[in-house]
Design an enzyme around this catalytic site. Sequence first.
Site, PDB file in Angstrom:
ATOM      1  N   ASP A 104      -3.577 -14.312  -1.955  1.00 20.13           N
ATOM      2  CA  ASP A 104      -3.102 -14.645  -0.604  1.00 20.13           C
ATOM      3  C   ASP A 104      -4.281 -14.723   0.372  1.00 20.13           C
ATOM      4  O   ASP A 104      -4.369 -15.637   1.195  1.00 20.13           O
ATOM      5  CB  ASP A 104      -2.120 -13.581  -0.083  1.00 20.13           C
ATOM      6  CG  ASP A 104      -0.819 -13.544  -0.875  1.00 20.13           C
ATOM      7  OD1 ASP A 104      -0.511 -14.543  -1.550  1.00 20.13           O
ATOM      8  OD2 ASP A 104      -0.128 -12.507  -0.815  1.00 20.13           O
ATOM      9  N   GLU A 109     -11.704 -11.826   6.521  1.00 22.91           N
ATOM     10  CA  GLU A 109     -11.066 -12.385   5.321  1.00 22.91           C
ATOM     11  C   GLU A 109     -12.111 -12.769   4.275  1.00 22.91           C
ATOM     12  O   GLU A 109     -11.832 -12.790   3.088  1.00 22.91           O
ATOM     13  CB  GLU A 109     -10.246 -13.637   5.693  1.00 22.91           C
ATOM     14  CG  GLU A 109      -9.241 -13.440   6.828  1.00 22.91           C
ATOM     15  CD  GLU A 109      -7.856 -13.064   6.330  1.00 22.91           C
ATOM     16  OE1 GLU A 109      -7.715 -12.730   5.150  1.00 22.91           O
ATOM     17  OE2 GLU A 109      -6.917 -13.114   7.143  1.00 22.91           O
ATOM     18  N   TYR A 123       0.841  -1.209   0.000  1.00 21.79           N
ATOM     19  CA  TYR A 123       0.000   0.000   0.000  1.00 21.79           C
ATOM     20  C   TYR A 123       0.873   1.255   0.000  1.00 21.79           C
ATOM     21  O   TYR A 123       0.546   2.242  -0.636  1.00 21.79           O
ATOM     22  CB  TYR A 123      -0.959   0.013   1.205  1.00 21.79           C
ATOM     23  CG  TYR A 123      -1.881  -1.186   1.209  1.00 21.79           C
ATOM     24  CD1 TYR A 123      -2.546  -1.556   0.058  1.00 21.79           C
ATOM     25  CD2 TYR A 123      -2.051  -1.973   2.343  1.00 21.79           C
ATOM     26  CE1 TYR A 123      -3.366  -2.677   0.032  1.00 21.79           C
ATOM     27  CE2 TYR A 123      -2.862  -3.088   2.335  1.00 21.79           C
ATOM     28  CZ  TYR A 123      -3.516  -3.440   1.174  1.00 21.79           C
ATOM     29  OH  TYR A 123      -4.309  -4.539   1.144  1.00 21.79           O
TER      30      TYR A 123
END
Lengths: 91, 376
Positions: free
Chosen positions: B238, B205, B123
């Site tokens: 991921d 997630e 980021y």
Amino acid sequence: MNSVSVNKTPTITLDGNNIECAQGKSVLENIESAGVEMAYNCREGFCGVCRTKLVSGQVEYTLDPLAFIDDDEILSCCTKPITDIEVKVIY
Amino acid sequence: MKYTTFNQKTIDTMTEPMFFGNPVNVARYDQQKHPIFEKLIEKQISFFWRPEEVDVSKDRVDFGKLTHAEKHIFTSNLKYQTLLDSVQGRSPNIAFLPIISLPELETWVETWSFFETIHSRSYTHILRNLFSDPSEVFDDIVVNDEIKRRATDISKYYDDLIFATQLYQTQGEGKHIVDGEEHEITQRTLKKQLFLCMNSVNALEAIRFYVSFACTFAFAERELMEGNSKIIRLIARDENIHLTSTQHILNLWSKGKDDPEMAEIAKECTDEAREIFLTAVQQEKEWAKYLFKDGSMLGLNEEILCDYVEYIANQRMSAIGLKTEFESKSNPLPWMNNYLSSDNVQVAPQEVEVSSYLVSQIDAEVSENEFDDFDL
């Protein structure tokens, strides 16, 4: 019933429709070829989104699945039917 | 029970539960209670990548051309992603490692967290390229009310578990007064906190990340901010693995394949687990409202994004044995799959813009006459 046949490619039954399998294609690819939309993400056995109920028949895995699957479920992205199978979409 | 970095007692990890058994000693993987975690480690490591491999320089030009509303969507989305990975880069380590009893699970958590730190670094890589001074964007993450509201809910379960574990490991079971407040600590209450925390991480997630991915890829669908999209594609892959790991943990518990007490707790707390999930869904819908407050963007608006949240919520709830909540429908964002499919993530150095690979290594300039003297 679901006998292994070398002369005939297996059939996938989904919602009462029979899908003739093409050689070498996964359960997911075969269903997609028939124009049915199936949920998937990774297509490599680790996300679990293509989890499908295996009502009858047998499949073989083309790779080691990493996503969680219950005893009566398969990952359609990395399995090939080895007999005629019937599957049911989970969600 | 005091935490020790090397438990000198002989333990048989094959009979240990995932959490709250004996502390681990030898980091050995020759015998594994739950081999799935080593498989996840291997897969995750095979995905290794570095943010610097991806050239994001073209994005600056694209960003300049975005409308005010689109800039708001893009920057807010990136802030939210930064928040999520800031939490995930440290929390699994701090919350779970002190209470883990299996070497393969311990190493999985460390591997998982490490990859979240790669995401955090990416980021900065993205923002450094977009802004001469990215500090304004980073600084806003801790003061922006919309982001803070989410941060509270995300970190709450981790914080509660970490605090209770600290009390348990320093003072043992019993009633403890800290800053005038009484805390009753038993292993059972701790296990319950762990269960709720794992559900909250799973929701993070499973749902929260995907809302942000949808925004990123909506720009890429219009061939905008493609460097950023390449990075988020790697991150999404991921996160898919991380999600699988929390789904495994929750299922191992609920199906009675690990600690029998956790199976009881899973049953007892089903409603709370469901509530955590549905709260995350609701918050993400509110977030969608905030993202599109100044206007929509081509291909994505509040309604479609909310539909997508419900669509994936059904999948994710079903994956952990929760009854699905929303009406089943077809994928409202079918193009998302192009970005989430592994086949389309290209990581071979020669296939992406890998600066370190190119420097002094190969001549990237190929002109048409290079093969003039080449005969078959």
